[in-house]
Design a protein around this motif. Structure first.
Motif, PDB file in Angstrom:
ATOM      1  N   THR A  98       0.848  -1.200   0.000  1.00  0.00           N
ATOM      2  CA  THR A  98       0.000   0.000   0.000  1.00  0.00           C
ATOM      3  C   THR A  98       0.882   1.248   0.000  1.00  0.00           C
ATOM      4  O   THR A  98       1.885   1.312   0.711  1.00  0.00           O
ATOM      5  N   LEU A  99       0.498   2.250  -0.790  1.00  0.00           N
ATOM      6  CA  LEU A  99       1.182   3.537  -0.751  1.00  0.00           C
ATOM      7  C   LEU A  99       0.635   4.319   0.441  1.00  0.00           C
ATOM      8  O   LEU A  99      -0.578   4.527   0.535  1.00  0.00           O
ATOM      9  N   VAL A 100       1.517   4.708   1.350  1.00  0.00           N
ATOM     10  CA  VAL A 100       1.079   5.462   2.532  1.00  0.00           C
ATOM     11  C   VAL A 100       1.703   6.849   2.487  1.00  0.00           C
ATOM     12  O   VAL A 100       2.922   6.989   2.369  1.00  0.00           O
ATOM     13  N   LEU A 101       0.852   7.869   2.572  1.00  0.00           N
ATOM     14  CA  LEU A 101       1.352   9.249   2.668  1.00  0.00           C
ATOM     15  C   LEU A 101       0.915   9.815   4.011  1.00  0.00           C
ATOM     16  O   LEU A 101      -0.267   9.805   4.339  1.00  0.00           O
ATOM     17  N   ASP A 102       1.892  10.279   4.788  1.00  0.00           N
ATOM     18  CA  ASP A 102       1.596  10.825   6.112  1.00  0.00           C
ATOM     19  C   ASP A 102       1.786  12.340   6.112  1.00  0.00           C
ATOM     20  O   ASP A 102       2.841  12.847   5.729  1.00  0.00           O
ATOM     21  N   LEU A 103       0.726  13.041   6.541  1.00  0.00           N
ATOM     22  CA  LEU A 103       0.782  14.511   6.579  1.00  0.00           C
ATOM     23  C   LEU A 103       1.423  15.056   7.846  1.00  0.00           C
ATOM     24  O   LEU A 103       1.744  16.231   7.923  1.00  0.00           O
ATOM     25  N   SER A 104       1.574  14.234   8.837  1.00  0.00           N
ATOM     26  CA  SER A 104       2.078  14.735  10.124  1.00  0.00           C
ATOM     27  C   SER A 104       3.601  14.815  10.096  1.00  0.00           C
ATOM     28  O   SER A 104       4.249  14.502   9.101  1.00  0.00           O
ATOM     29  N   ALA A 105       4.159  15.220  11.244  1.00  0.00           N
ATOM     30  CA  ALA A 105       5.621  15.335  11.336  1.00  0.00           C
ATOM     31  C   ALA A 105       6.275  13.998  11.702  1.00  0.00           C
ATOM     32  O   ALA A 105       7.499  13.914  11.808  1.00  0.00           O
ATOM     33  N   ASP A 106       5.465  12.925  11.858  1.00  0.00           N
ATOM     34  CA  ASP A 106       5.981  11.697  12.474  1.00  0.00           C
ATOM     35  C   ASP A 106       7.127  11.016  11.722  1.00  0.00           C
ATOM     36  O   ASP A 106       7.942  10.335  12.333  1.00  0.00           O
ATOM     37  N   TYR A 107       7.171  11.163  10.396  1.00  0.00           N
ATOM     38  CA  TYR A 107       8.214  10.440   9.628  1.00  0.00           C
ATOM     39  C   TYR A 107       9.128  11.389   8.849  1.00  0.00           C
ATOM     40  O   TYR A 107       9.863  10.955   7.974  1.00  0.00           O
ATOM     41  N   LEU A 291      -3.112  24.945   3.902  1.00  0.00           N
ATOM     42  CA  LEU A 291      -3.937  23.742   3.695  1.00  0.00           C
ATOM     43  C   LEU A 291      -3.726  23.147   2.299  1.00  0.00           C
ATOM     44  O   LEU A 291      -4.087  21.989   2.067  1.00  0.00           O
ATOM     45  N   LEU A 292      -3.157  23.922   1.371  1.00  0.00           N
ATOM     46  CA  LEU A 292      -2.998  23.440  -0.015  1.00  0.00           C
ATOM     47  C   LEU A 292      -1.522  23.140  -0.299  1.00  0.00           C
ATOM     48  O   LEU A 292      -1.067  22.045  -0.041  1.00  0.00           O
ATOM     49  N   LYS A 293      -0.763  24.117  -0.803  1.00  0.00           N
ATOM     50  CA  LYS A 293       0.659  23.805  -1.061  1.00  0.00           C
ATOM     51  C   LYS A 293       1.372  23.390   0.230  1.00  0.00           C
ATOM     52  O   LYS A 293       2.330  22.625   0.212  1.00  0.00           O
ATOM     53  N   GLY A 294       0.852  23.869   1.368  1.00  0.00           N
ATOM     54  CA  GLY A 294       1.438  23.467   2.650  1.00  0.00           C
ATOM     55  C   GLY A 294       0.970  22.106   3.142  1.00  0.00           C
ATOM     56  O   GLY A 294       1.446  21.616   4.166  1.00  0.00           O
ATOM     57  N   ALA A 295       0.026  21.468   2.443  1.00  0.00           N
ATOM     58  CA  ALA A 295      -0.486  20.166   2.902  1.00  0.00           C
ATOM     59  C   ALA A 295      -1.111  19.368   1.744  1.00  0.00           C
ATOM     60  O   ALA A 295      -0.443  18.540   1.114  1.00  0.00           O
ATOM     61  N   ALA A 296      -2.414  19.625   1.431  1.00  0.00           N
ATOM     62  CA  ALA A 296      -3.157  18.736   0.525  1.00  0.00           C
ATOM     63  C   ALA A 296      -2.620  18.745  -0.909  1.00  0.00           C
ATOM     64  O   ALA A 296      -2.526  17.681  -1.551  1.00  0.00           O
ATOM     65  N   THR A 297      -2.297  19.907  -1.432  1.00  0.00           N
ATOM     66  CA  THR A 297      -1.815  19.965  -2.816  1.00  0.00           C
ATOM     67  C   THR A 297      -0.479  19.243  -2.943  1.00  0.00           C
ATOM     68  O   THR A 297      -0.242  18.497  -3.909  1.00  0.00           O
ATOM     69  N   GLN A 298       0.384  19.489  -1.942  1.00  0.00           N
ATOM     70  CA  GLN A 298       1.690  18.821  -1.961  1.00  0.00           C
ATOM     71  C   GLN A 298       1.514  17.295  -1.850  1.00  0.00           C
ATOM     72  O   GLN A 298       2.206  16.526  -2.518  1.00  0.00           O
ATOM     73  N   ALA A 299       0.551  16.880  -1.028  1.00  0.00           N
ATOM     74  CA  ALA A 299       0.249  15.449  -0.911  1.00  0.00           C
ATOM     75  C   ALA A 299      -0.188  14.895  -2.272  1.00  0.00           C
ATOM     76  O   ALA A 299       0.236  13.806  -2.696  1.00  0.00           O
ATOM     77  N   MET A 300      -1.040  15.656  -2.965  1.00  0.00           N
ATOM     78  CA  MET A 300      -1.527  15.210  -4.285  1.00  0.00           C
ATOM     79  C   MET A 300      -0.366  15.099  -5.276  1.00  0.00           C
ATOM     80  O   MET A 300      -0.289  14.122  -6.041  1.00  0.00           O
ATOM     81  N   GLN A 301       0.538  16.085  -5.277  1.00  0.00           N
ATOM     82  CA  GLN A 301       1.719  16.005  -6.159  1.00  0.00           C
ATOM     83  C   GLN A 301       2.486  14.707  -5.873  1.00  0.00           C
ATOM     84  O   GLN A 301       2.870  13.981  -6.798  1.00  0.00           O
ATOM     85  N   ASN A 302       2.712  14.438  -4.597  1.00  0.00           N
ATOM     86  CA  ASN A 302       3.501  13.255  -4.220  1.00  0.00           C
ATOM     87  C   ASN A 302       2.799  11.956  -4.611  1.00  0.00           C
ATOM     88  O   ASN A 302       3.425  11.022  -5.117  1.00  0.00           O
ATOM     89  N   ILE A 303       1.484  11.907  -4.380  1.00  0.00           N
ATOM     90  CA  ILE A 303       0.737  10.681  -4.704  1.00  0.00           C
ATOM     91  C   ILE A 303       0.700  10.491  -6.223  1.00  0.00           C
ATOM     92  O   ILE A 303       0.897   9.378  -6.732  1.00  0.00           O
ATOM     93  N   ASN A 304       0.454  11.569  -6.947  1.00  0.00           N
ATOM     94  CA  ASN A 304       0.420  11.473  -8.412  1.00  0.00           C
ATOM     95  C   ASN A 304       1.709  10.851  -8.949  1.00  0.00           C
ATOM     96  O   ASN A 304       1.676   9.955  -9.791  1.00  0.00           O
TER      97      ASN A 304
END
Ligand SMILES: NC(=O)C1=CN([C@@H]2O[C@H](COP(=O)(O)OP(=O)(O)OC[C@H]3O[C@@H](n4cnc5c(N)ncnc54)[C@H](OP(=O)(O)O)[C@@H]3O)[C@@H](O)[C@H]2O)C=CC1
Ligand SMILES: CC(=O)N[C@@H](CCC(=O)OP(=O)(O)O)C(=O)O
Length: 317
Positions: A98-107, A291-304
């Motif tokens: 599974t591809l796991v993307l974590d938004l927190s600081a944990d990793y 919430l976007l480039k600082g979180a969700a948008t960046q997550a989307m770039q990485n997942i894509n």
């Protein structure tokens, strides 16, 4: 050729970043939202909570094993810091692919995880299925410092001001509109997590002083850079243009950018570039929507990138 659909789930989907992720995924041609987990909204329709979302999907309260049992191709963890480990362990045990993307600081300090700030680390992805999404302020700091990194005579000093959505939904002084009214609230003035994160990923010490302000979304980081040699403003600008002109989500602006113009934008803006009279001090201003480039948008770039589609798929650029 049409890409095979992939299922994706969000843990912590009630939160501020979760809502933005739901919107991005709803418009994605390849990803299908298969579950959204929230304890508080268990059983409720997503469409009743996320403006613009259509469909019958409902939130479910899922513990770590239940998340792994969903068998999604991609899982996003959008939980407060310190909560990701049991979910990662359960996925690792039953479906390690599974591809796991974590938004927190944990990793963000774990070398087994890819640190995904695409504009700076794109070339370092080696097919990892574990992606750690950078912090919002850290993204702004790293974008501001990198183009002049080899010319620094002292640690960058960064003054940050964030909208209060950066503090999440768990009630605190930092997201209390009454306490923030007519106010600017300094906090974690030494040793903030993003000071450590930016220092680690830039490979040099950074000094960071965060504040939270009464607006809801968007942050500004103003960074002072002492240089080891004199520079002209045009040479500073040339370095930033060389670094980011090919980037769809980073704009280099002549004037210092305003946070009021960045809310709801998927891009970061870096500008100002005030140079002192002796040419050995530069001040750079960066803004982005946390919430976007600082979180969700960046997550989307990485997942894509990790699922093999264009990096900007479903991101309005
Ligand atoms: N807000 C921002 O600007 C940014 C945030 N981040 C990071 O992204 C992550 C999410 O942030 P954000 O969306 O703001 O956070 P929120 O506080 O808005 O949301 C947190 C979510 O996690 C759930 N949750 C809270 N505690 C637990 C728990 N113990 N177990 C399971 N679920 C829990 C909550 O839902 P429920 O209680 O219903 O289960 C909620 O859905 C954080 O790690 C944050 O640091 C990163 C960059 C920017
Ligand atoms: C205003 C405010 O409180 N902002 C948050 C930053 C949000 C974020 O990116 O946090 P993580 O590193 O935890 O993912 C903070 O300073 O902790």
């Amino acid at each position: 050729m049409t890409k095979e659909k992939k299922t994706i789930g969000i843990v912590g989907a009630r939160g501020h970043t979760g809502v933005e992720l739901i919107r991005l995924i709803a418009a994605h041609p390849v990803l299908e939202l298969s579950f959204v987990s929230s304890r508080e909204l268990d059983g409720e329709r997503v469409a009743d909570h996320v403006e613009g979302f259509a469909g019958e999907l409902r939130y479910a309260s899922l513990d770590a094993d239940a998340v792994a049992a969903q068998k999604a191709d991609v899982v996003i963890l959008a939980l407060p810091n310190g909560k990701a480990a049991p979910y990662v362990a359960a996925i690792e045990a039953s479906r390690p692919d599974t591809l796991v993307l974590d938004l927190s600081a944990d990793y963000r300090f774990d070398d087994h995880w890819y640190y995904g700030l695409p504009e700076l680390t794109r070339g370092r992805w080696r097919g990892e299925k574990r992606i750690s999404n950078p912090g919002c302020y850290a993204t702004a700091i790293e974008l501001s410092v990198t183009p002049l990194k080899d010319l620094l005579a002292a640690p960058p000093v960064c003054f940050g001001v964030s909208g209060y959505s950066g503090a999440g939904t768990t009630p605190s002084d930092k997201n209390d509109p009454e306490k923030l009214h007519d106010n600017l609230m300094p906090y974690a003035l030494t040793g903030h997590m993003h000071e450590k994160e930016a220092s680690r990923h830039l490979g040099l010490p950074v000094e960071f002083m965060p504040h939270v302000a009464p607006h809801f979304r968007g942050l500004t980081v103003t960074t002072n850079l002492y240089l080891s040699r004199q520079m002209k403003r045009e040479d500073v600008l040339a370095r930033f243009h060389a670094a980011y002109d090919g980037e769809k989500l980073v704009d280099v602006t002549d004037e210092a950018p305003w946070v009021s113009r960045i809310a709801h934008s998927h891009r970061a803006e870096v500008g100002g570039f005030a140079v002192s009279a002796d040419g050995k001090r530069v001040v750079v201003v960066a803004t982005l929507d946390n919430l976007l480039k600082g979180a969700a948008t960046q997550a989307m770039q990485n997942i894509n990138r990790a699922i093999g589609v264009d990096e900007y798929t479903a991101i309005p650029v």
